[in-house]
Write a protein that holds these residues in place. Structure first.
Motif, PDB file in Angstrom:
ATOM      1  N   GLN A  68       0.796  -1.227   0.000  1.00 50.12           N
ATOM      2  CA  GLN A  68       0.000   0.000   0.000  1.00 50.12           C
ATOM      3  C   GLN A  68       0.835   1.286   0.000  1.00 50.12           C
ATOM      4  O   GLN A  68       0.579   2.190  -0.807  1.00 50.12           O
ATOM      5  N   PRO A  69       1.857   1.437   0.861  1.00 46.23           N
ATOM      6  CA  PRO A  69       2.619   2.697   0.871  1.00 46.23           C
ATOM      7  C   PRO A  69       3.304   3.005  -0.453  1.00 46.23           C
ATOM      8  O   PRO A  69       3.403   4.175  -0.849  1.00 46.23           O
ATOM      9  N   THR A  70       3.769   1.973  -1.159  1.00 47.10           N
ATOM     10  CA  THR A  70       4.443   2.196  -2.445  1.00 47.10           C
ATOM     11  C   THR A  70       3.445   2.506  -3.548  1.00 47.10           C
ATOM     12  O   THR A  70       3.620   3.458  -4.313  1.00 47.10           O
ATOM     13  N   LEU A  71       2.372   1.733  -3.635  1.00 46.98           N
ATOM     14  CA  LEU A  71       1.427   1.880  -4.740  1.00 46.98           C
ATOM     15  C   LEU A  71       0.686   3.206  -4.706  1.00 46.98           C
ATOM     16  O   LEU A  71       0.392   3.789  -5.749  1.00 46.98           O
ATOM     17  N   LYS A  72       0.380   3.703  -3.498  1.00 48.20           N
ATOM     18  CA  LYS A  72      -0.417   4.930  -3.425  1.00 48.20           C
ATOM     19  C   LYS A  72       0.342   6.153  -3.930  1.00 48.20           C
ATOM     20  O   LYS A  72      -0.262   7.196  -4.191  1.00 48.20           O
ATOM     21  N   ALA A  79      -4.620   2.133  -5.689  1.00 53.69           N
ATOM     22  CA  ALA A  79      -3.903   1.488  -4.592  1.00 53.69           C
ATOM     23  C   ALA A  79      -4.868   1.110  -3.467  1.00 53.69           C
ATOM     24  O   ALA A  79      -4.788   0.013  -2.901  1.00 53.69           O
ATOM     25  N   PHE A  80      -5.796   2.014  -3.148  1.00 50.12           N
ATOM     26  CA  PHE A  80      -6.786   1.712  -2.117  1.00 50.12           C
ATOM     27  C   PHE A  80      -7.695   0.580  -2.575  1.00 50.12           C
ATOM     28  O   PHE A  80      -8.059  -0.302  -1.786  1.00 50.12           O
ATOM     29  N   GLY A  81      -8.078   0.581  -3.859  1.00 50.68           N
ATOM     30  CA  GLY A  81      -8.915  -0.494  -4.388  1.00 50.68           C
ATOM     31  C   GLY A  81      -8.232  -1.846  -4.281  1.00 50.68           C
ATOM     32  O   GLY A  81      -8.863  -2.853  -3.915  1.00 50.68           O
ATOM     33  N   TYR A  82      -6.930  -1.890  -4.584  1.00 50.68           N
ATOM     34  CA  TYR A  82      -6.183  -3.146  -4.466  1.00 50.68           C
ATOM     35  C   TYR A  82      -6.107  -3.590  -3.015  1.00 50.68           C
ATOM     36  O   TYR A  82      -6.331  -4.770  -2.701  1.00 50.68           O
ATOM     37  N   PHE A  83      -5.802  -2.637  -2.128  1.00 48.50           N
ATOM     38  CA  PHE A  83      -5.719  -2.958  -0.700  1.00 48.50           C
ATOM     39  C   PHE A  83      -7.051  -3.515  -0.195  1.00 48.50           C
ATOM     40  O   PHE A  83      -7.090  -4.555   0.482  1.00 48.50           O
ATOM     41  N   ALA A  84      -8.145  -2.839  -0.532  1.00 47.67           N
ATOM     42  CA  ALA A  84      -9.460  -3.273  -0.073  1.00 47.67           C
ATOM     43  C   ALA A  84      -9.821  -4.649  -0.628  1.00 47.67           C
ATOM     44  O   ALA A  84     -10.398  -5.489   0.074  1.00 47.67           O
ATOM     45  N   SER A  85      -9.473  -4.889  -1.886  1.00 48.07           N
ATOM     46  CA  SER A  85      -9.816  -6.174  -2.512  1.00 48.07           C
ATOM     47  C   SER A  85      -9.092  -7.335  -1.844  1.00 48.07           C
ATOM     48  O   SER A  85      -9.665  -8.406  -1.640  1.00 48.07           O
ATOM     49  N   ARG A  86      -7.838  -7.130  -1.470  1.00 44.02           N
ATOM     50  CA  ARG A  86      -7.083  -8.216  -0.853  1.00 44.02           C
ATOM     51  C   ARG A  86      -7.538  -8.475   0.585  1.00 44.02           C
ATOM     52  O   ARG A  86      -7.528  -9.613   1.056  1.00 44.02           O
ATOM     53  N   VAL A  87      -7.951  -7.419   1.270  1.00 46.53           N
ATOM     54  CA  VAL A  87      -8.521  -7.609   2.610  1.00 46.53           C
ATOM     55  C   VAL A  87      -9.843  -8.362   2.508  1.00 46.53           C
ATOM     56  O   VAL A  87     -10.121  -9.285   3.298  1.00 46.53           O
ATOM     57  N   MET A  88     -10.671  -8.005   1.512  1.00 47.04           N
ATOM     58  CA  MET A  88     -11.935  -8.717   1.300  1.00 47.04           C
ATOM     59  C   MET A  88     -11.677 -10.166   0.894  1.00 47.04           C
ATOM     60  O   MET A  88     -12.383 -11.088   1.342  1.00 47.04           O
ATOM     61  N   GLU A  89     -10.680 -10.375   0.041  1.00 50.35           N
ATOM     62  CA  GLU A  89     -10.321 -11.736  -0.352  1.00 50.35           C
ATOM     63  C   GLU A  89      -9.942 -12.560   0.876  1.00 50.35           C
ATOM     64  O   GLU A  89     -10.398 -13.700   1.047  1.00 50.35           O
ATOM     65  N   LEU A 147     -10.465  -8.491  -9.631  1.00 47.36           N
ATOM     66  CA  LEU A 147     -10.789  -7.070  -9.825  1.00 47.36           C
ATOM     67  C   LEU A 147      -9.707  -6.179  -9.213  1.00 47.36           C
ATOM     68  O   LEU A 147      -9.243  -5.227  -9.846  1.00 47.36           O
ATOM     69  N   GLY A 148      -9.308  -6.487  -7.983  1.00 53.54           N
ATOM     70  CA  GLY A 148      -8.284  -5.678  -7.337  1.00 53.54           C
ATOM     71  C   GLY A 148      -6.929  -5.799  -8.009  1.00 53.54           C
ATOM     72  O   GLY A 148      -6.198  -4.809  -8.136  1.00 53.54           O
ATOM     73  N   SER A 149      -6.598  -6.999  -8.480  1.00 52.45           N
ATOM     74  CA  SER A 149      -5.287  -7.205  -9.093  1.00 52.45           C
ATOM     75  C   SER A 149      -5.198  -6.573 -10.477  1.00 52.45           C
ATOM     76  O   SER A 149      -4.092  -6.251 -10.933  1.00 52.45           O
ATOM     77  N   LEU A 150      -6.321  -6.385 -11.146  1.00 50.52           N
ATOM     78  CA  LEU A 150      -6.300  -5.612 -12.397  1.00 50.52           C
ATOM     79  C   LEU A 150      -5.898  -4.166 -12.113  1.00 50.52           C
ATOM     80  O   LEU A 150      -5.158  -3.550 -12.895  1.00 50.52           O
ATOM     81  N   LEU A 151      -6.362  -3.623 -10.982  1.00 55.17           N
ATOM     82  CA  LEU A 151      -5.932  -2.286 -10.574  1.00 55.17           C
ATOM     83  C   LEU A 151      -4.442  -2.284 -10.251  1.00 55.17           C
ATOM     84  O   LEU A 151      -3.711  -1.352 -10.627  1.00 55.17           O
ATOM     85  N   PHE A 152      -3.985  -3.311  -9.555  1.00 57.45           N
ATOM     86  CA  PHE A 152      -2.572  -3.448  -9.197  1.00 57.45           C
ATOM     87  C   PHE A 152      -1.690  -3.480 -10.443  1.00 57.45           C
ATOM     88  O   PHE A 152      -0.694  -2.751 -10.538  1.00 57.45           O
ATOM     89  N   CYS A 153      -2.075  -4.309 -11.409  1.00 58.39           N
ATOM     90  CA  CYS A 153      -1.278  -4.430 -12.633  1.00 58.39           C
ATOM     91  C   CYS A 153      -1.338  -3.150 -13.466  1.00 58.39           C
ATOM     92  O   CYS A 153      -0.375  -2.824 -14.176  1.00 58.39           O
ATOM     93  N   SER A 154      -2.449  -2.430 -13.385  1.00 61.86           N
ATOM     94  CA  SER A 154      -2.552  -1.144 -14.076  1.00 61.86           C
ATOM     95  C   SER A 154      -1.543  -0.147 -13.509  1.00 61.86           C
ATOM     96  O   SER A 154      -0.893   0.592 -14.250  1.00 61.86           O
ATOM     97  N   ILE A 155      -1.405  -0.130 -12.168  1.00 60.01           N
ATOM     98  CA  ILE A 155      -0.409   0.739 -11.537  1.00 60.01           C
ATOM     99  C   ILE A 155       0.992   0.344 -11.994  1.00 60.01           C
ATOM    100  O   ILE A 155       1.818   1.202 -12.341  1.00 60.01           O
TER     101      ILE A 155
END
Length: 222
Positions: A68-72, A79-89, A147-155
């Motif tokens: 999270q600190p690096t991606l944001k 970055a928040f979307g990826y963080f939230a998705s992995r917590v939900m996962e 869904l979250g990892s698509l955001l991650f890979c986009s970053i």
């Protein structure tokens, strides 16, 4: 920074390895027709698979917190979307792990019931529903992950934190996972073929992070 990248890489590999071994132990047990009768005799195998899948659920949350600190710095919303998705996962995976424990609890009265009857049929129905709930929760976890990892890979693609060819493998892989998990929830199982590109990414990326780390001079695309 390098220590964090190495830890993230190790957690990716730990997550993947623990899940593959854990599901390899649990899945054959959960697919038996005489599930409630046999699951009690396989109690140690159930707990071994359960513990490994628990490690996977914890590891994915750890990955989210460390990245999270690096991606944001490159895209705060993604970055928040990826963080939230992995917590939900992680939460969905933890919920799915309640199901094997329920099966162990149901196995005792099922064995005590002896000859098949109405009570035994009721327990079998509960057992089947529990197994279905386990796999439904897993498919939902994979949907959220994709869904979250698509955001991650986009970053990663926009920032060039890793080579773009690696980001593209991730985008392709998680698109396949999104399709596979969506179809599975709808009742259409295409097997593991759509998981392959994502699996390649989740092996190559952590090795890259452990050996080279993120690009020290990334450039965000326009």
């Amino acid at each position: 920074m390098r220590k964090m990248e190495s830890v993230v890489g190790a957690l990716f590999l730990l997550s993947t390895g623990a899940f593959l071994v854990g599901s390899g132990i649990l899945d054959p047990i959960l697919h038996r027709t005489d599930l409630l009768v046999r699951v009690d005799s396989d109690r140690m195998s159930v707990f071994a698979g359960w513990f490994l899948e628990l490690i996977n659920a914890i590891a994915v949350a750890g990955i989210a917190m460390l990245l999270q600190p690096t991606l944001k710095k490159y895209h705060e919303a993604f970055a928040f979307g990826y963080f939230a998705s992995r917590v939900m996962e992680s939460a969905l995976l933890l919920l799915s792990l309640i199901c094997p424990l329920i099966l162990l609890a149901l196995s005792k009265p099922s064995i005590s019931a002896g000859a098949p009857g109405s009570g035994d049929s009721y327990l079998q129905m509960l057992g089947n529903l529990t197994v279905e709930a386990h796999y439904l929760l897993f498919d939902m976890a994979m949907l959220v992950l994709s869904l979250g990892s698509l955001l991650f890979c986009s970053i990663l693609y926009r920032s060039r934190l890793v080579p773009r060819w690696l980001s593209m493998i991730g985008l392709i892989g998680y698109t396949g996972l999104l399709a596979s998990s969506s179809l599975s929830i709808a009742g259409l199982d295409l097997g593991a073929i759509l998981y392959i590109p994502g699996a390649i990414f989740e092996v190559v990326l952590p090795i890259w992070l452990m050996v080279k780390g993120f690009n020290r001079h990334p450039q965000a695309s326009a």
